[in-house]
Design a protein around this motif. Structure first.
Motif: not given
Length: 419
Positions: A128-139
């Motif tokens: 995700a970081n490589e593609l500039d996608v935002l990411i975070g843990p769900a619930h």
């Protein structure tokens, strides 16, 4: 401008999700709720991508619109340890790129809305970081498929990969999550994880963003707290109403202290079912601070309007009688969020006096809350003193609530003004 957004939902291509989860239905019900922005959910599924492109017009590379409701490209994925992660994409091209990269690690990425990926949390986050996608843990705290079921820290899960946010889930709020110091630099998202487009599911938790325009880039800036963009409010269920707030049996829902659960070796002595650790107890295990970040937005506790109506009339939340009253409120005041927090009680009374009393009781922290646990939602009850009081004498009503039930509510306007 301010926009209310729910960024984690599911489509009809995910398991155990209503077939009514379509783009047209989502746009219609988001308007009823008062949302201006919704995450697509499940966008890695090619059929769902096709439906989005068919029913919504492109605003920019990462933003689409249907009948005035904006959509961001989002999904949830499950990693090799069954931990769930939310992703927010900057463009359809990036969605397709990640789908292709994940194809070799997933058997169901073409068919399932929430694909299972044979990669670690850190590997997914690196991609995700490589593609500039935002990411975070769900619930992040729930006892089934969350970060803190499997790990004791963000670092343990993601290694050196970066996450941009943490999703609170229905059984936690900002104050609870801030008991862990490592979260203090993260933005919190409060999303519904809706499996149905009905407004007691869609938008039952939402985020109020302050942005210049409702686009992916503006939401990204708000998550990063840049250029004056920010989240000014998180809103959602009182955590006690969440299915996993307290430690409880997942079969008969008997509730236990953490010490009791350990003594019983996580097996319910009443029915033999499995005891699930509650979010409250899990956070207390990990808590390492009593401080809170000064820039943390306030968290407003809400209950869906349909649930309040159902409590008053003694009917199921999806019954016709509840729906009819709900529709009367929306015809009069425009959206559910306005009814719940902003419209004066004196005006609500003109639609339905008993429901108006219940909304007033929720706003002032005078509803009785019976906490949930083990997979069963908590319940709300209206005290008899309020049921029987004339509407013009509510302020003088004395209600005997346990100290832990007193959750003073303020309007959204007051929250933003006073924090």
């Amino acid at each position: 401008m301010l926009v209310d957004a729910d960024l984690h939902i599911h489509s009809r291509y995910s398991k155990a999700v209503s077939k009514a989860m379509t783009i047209p239905n989502l746009a219609e019900n988001a308007s009823f709720k008062g949302l201006g922005l919704v995450g697509t959910g499940d966008i890695l599924n090619p059929k769902w991508e096709g439906e989005l492109l068919r029913y919504a017009r492109k605003v920019d590379e990462g933003t689409y619109e249907r009948n005035g409701i904006r959509f961001l490209l989002t999904t949830e994925v499950e990693d090799e340890r069954r931990v769930h992660h939310v992703l927010i994409f900057p463009s359809i091209e990036t969605v397709r790129d990640m789908r292709e990269r994940l194809r070799g690690y997933s058997r169901d990425i073409e068919t399932e809305g929430r694909p299972r990926v044979n990669l670690s949390a850190a590997e997914i986050a690196d991609m995700a970081n490589e593609l500039d996608v935002l990411i975070g843990p769900a619930h992040a705290f729930t006892p089934w498929t969350s970060l803190y079921k499997e790990y004791n820290s963000l670092k343990e899960a993601y290694g050196n990969a970066k996450v941009q946010f943490l999703e609170l889930g229905l059984s936690a709020d900002s104050e609870m999550a801030d008991m862990i110091r490592a979260h203090h630099n993260l933005t919190y998202l409060s999303n519904s994880d809706a499996h149905s487009p009905m407004p007691h599911r869609l938008g039952r938790e939402f985020n109020r963003f302050e942005v210049e325009e409702v686009t992916f880039e503006e939401i990204r800036k708000a998550i990063f707290k840049r250029s004056g963009r920010r989240i000014v409010l998180n809103a959602g269920l009182d955590p006690r109403l969440g299915k996993y707030h307290l430690t409880a049996c997942s079969r008969c829902y008997a509730q236990y202290s953490l010490g009791e659960a350990k003594a019983f070796h996580w097996k319910c002595p009443r029915c033999g079912g499995r005891i699930k650790k509650g979010v409250r107890d899990r956070i207390l295990e990990l808590a390492d601070t009593e401080e809170r970040p000064k820039d943390r937005p306030p968290y407003l506790h809400l209950a869906p309007l349909a649930e309040i109506i159902a409590m008053v009339v003694g009917k199921g939340v999806e019954t016709k009688s509840v729906r009819l009253i709900w529709e009367r409120f929306l015809r009069e005041f425009g959206s559910e969020i306005r009814v719940l927090v902003d419209v004066p009680v004196e005006a609500l009374v003109q639609v339905h006096e008993e429901v108006a009393k219940a909304i007033w009781a929720y706003r002032t922290g005078r509803l009785i809350v019976i906490p949930g646990g083990g997979g069963k939602y908590g319940e709300i009850r209206l005290p008899e003193e309020i049921k029987n009081a004339p509407i013009d004498e509510l302020e003088s009503v004395e209600v005997s609530l346990a100290e832990e039930e007193k959750t003073r509510q303020r309007s959204i306007t007051e929250f933003i003004r006073k924090g």
